[in-house]
Design a protein around this motif. Structure first.
Motif, PDB file in Angstrom:
ATOM      1  N   ALA A  43       0.826  -1.204   0.000  1.00 17.78           N
ATOM      2  CA  ALA A  43       0.000   0.000   0.000  1.00 17.78           C
ATOM      3  C   ALA A  43       0.858   1.252   0.000  1.00 17.78           C
ATOM      4  O   ALA A  43       0.578   2.215  -0.730  1.00 17.78           O
TER       5      ALA A  43
ATOM      6  N   ARG B  82       0.797   4.058  -2.894  1.00 13.81           N
ATOM      7  CA  ARG B  82       0.367   5.433  -2.585  1.00 13.81           C
ATOM      8  C   ARG B  82       1.428   6.460  -2.951  1.00 13.81           C
ATOM      9  O   ARG B  82       1.104   7.583  -3.340  1.00 13.81           O
TER      10      ARG B  82
ATOM     11  N   ARG C 221      -7.882   9.911  -5.814  1.00 14.10           N
ATOM     12  CA  ARG C 221      -7.731   8.468  -5.742  1.00 14.10           C
ATOM     13  C   ARG C 221      -8.965   7.780  -5.190  1.00 14.10           C
ATOM     14  O   ARG C 221      -9.638   8.299  -4.316  1.00 14.10           O
TER      15      ARG C 221
ATOM     16  N   THR D  50      -9.967   4.850  -3.105  1.00 14.86           N
ATOM     17  CA  THR D  50      -9.375   3.974  -2.100  1.00 14.86           C
ATOM     18  C   THR D  50     -10.359   2.889  -1.711  1.00 14.86           C
ATOM     19  O   THR D  50     -11.533   3.165  -1.486  1.00 14.86           O
TER      20      THR D  50
ATOM     21  N   HIS E 274     -11.051  -0.470   0.938  1.00 11.45           N
ATOM     22  CA  HIS E 274     -10.684  -1.246   2.120  1.00 11.45           C
ATOM     23  C   HIS E 274     -11.703  -2.354   2.272  1.00 11.45           C
ATOM     24  O   HIS E 274     -12.894  -2.137   2.059  1.00 11.45           O
TER      25      HIS E 274
ATOM     26  N   GLN F 211     -13.760   5.017  -1.065  1.00 14.84           N
ATOM     27  CA  GLN F 211     -13.789   6.473  -0.947  1.00 14.84           C
ATOM     28  C   GLN F 211     -13.048   7.079  -2.124  1.00 14.84           C
ATOM     29  O   GLN F 211     -12.065   6.516  -2.593  1.00 14.84           O
TER      30      GLN F 211
ATOM     31  N   GLY G  78      -5.419  14.227  -0.233  1.00 11.48           N
ATOM     32  CA  GLY G  78      -5.746  13.095   0.626  1.00 11.48           C
ATOM     33  C   GLY G  78      -6.478  13.454   1.897  1.00 11.48           C
ATOM     34  O   GLY G  78      -6.707  12.612   2.752  1.00 11.48           O
TER      35      GLY G  78
ATOM     36  N   THR H 256     -12.646  13.974   1.605  1.00 15.97           N
ATOM     37  CA  THR H 256     -13.396  12.884   0.995  1.00 15.97           C
ATOM     38  C   THR H 256     -14.438  13.482   0.063  1.00 15.97           C
ATOM     39  O   THR H 256     -15.308  14.229   0.496  1.00 15.97           O
TER      40      THR H 256
ATOM     41  N   SER I 160     -18.161   8.628  -0.998  1.00 16.90           N
ATOM     42  CA  SER I 160     -17.908   7.370  -0.294  1.00 16.90           C
ATOM     43  C   SER I 160     -19.087   6.426  -0.456  1.00 16.90           C
ATOM     44  O   SER I 160     -20.222   6.855  -0.648  1.00 16.90           O
TER      45      SER I 160
ATOM     46  N   ASP J 146      -6.513   2.979  -5.768  1.00 15.82           N
ATOM     47  CA  ASP J 146      -5.679   2.611  -4.626  1.00 15.82           C
ATOM     48  C   ASP J 146      -6.337   1.411  -3.951  1.00 15.82           C
ATOM     49  O   ASP J 146      -7.336   1.548  -3.262  1.00 15.82           O
ATOM     50  N   ARG J 147      -5.767   0.242  -4.138  1.00 16.96           N
ATOM     51  CA  ARG J 147      -6.364  -0.969  -3.595  1.00 16.96           C
ATOM     52  C   ARG J 147      -5.886  -1.266  -2.183  1.00 16.96           C
ATOM     53  O   ARG J 147      -6.160  -2.328  -1.626  1.00 16.96           O
ATOM     54  N   SER J 148      -5.144  -0.338  -1.573  1.00 13.30           N
ATOM     55  CA  SER J 148      -4.671  -0.436  -0.184  1.00 13.30           C
ATOM     56  C   SER J 148      -3.839  -1.681   0.070  1.00 13.30           C
ATOM     57  O   SER J 148      -3.861  -2.240   1.159  1.00 13.30           O
TER      58      SER J 148
END
Length: 118
Positions: A11, A15, A25, A27, A29, A38, A44, A47, A50, A94-96
């Motif tokens: 991650a 990032r 991005r 994101t 989770h 989100q 960053g 938001t 979401s 962003d797939r974390s």
């Protein structure tokens, strides 16, 4: 190195690359029962949109079965819809640190089909 540390390392690497690109991005989770998405601004801190399987409209659309690919697809559609309403059409995904398969891939594919570009 345990599984969580490996994910967080992936991650962080991802990032830092997204930060160089300077775009909003998307994101993601996930837990065993839910998936969250989100759209964050370039800094960053804000938001913009979401969506999650914990929201009532998403839960009802998937008949309270929130930990599967169908639920992830529904979240992908919702996040794309909300992001477009907020004026965002291009994002970085962003797939974390989660591997790109299963629910993460289903969310990304649904978001693309609903109009987001990444």
């Amino acid at each position: 190195m345990d599984k969580r540390a490996s994910r967080l390392k992936r991650a962080l690497r991802q990032r830092s690359k997204i930060k160089q690109l300077g775009v909003n991005r998307l994101t993601v989770h996930k837990t065993s029962q839910h998936i969250y998405a989100q759209v964050l601004s370039t800094d960053g801190k804000t938001t913009l949109a979401s969506a999650a399987t914990t929201q009532a409209d998403v839960k009802s659309a998937v008949n309270n079965k929130t930990g599967n690919i169908a639920a992830a697809s529904e979240v992908g559609k919702k996040i794309a819809q909300k992001a477009i309403e907020a004026g965002v059409t291009v994002v970085a995904f962003d797939r974390s640190g989660f591997k790109y398969h299963g629910r993460v891939k289903a969310l990304a594919d649904a978001a693309r089909e609903a109009g987001l570009k990444f």
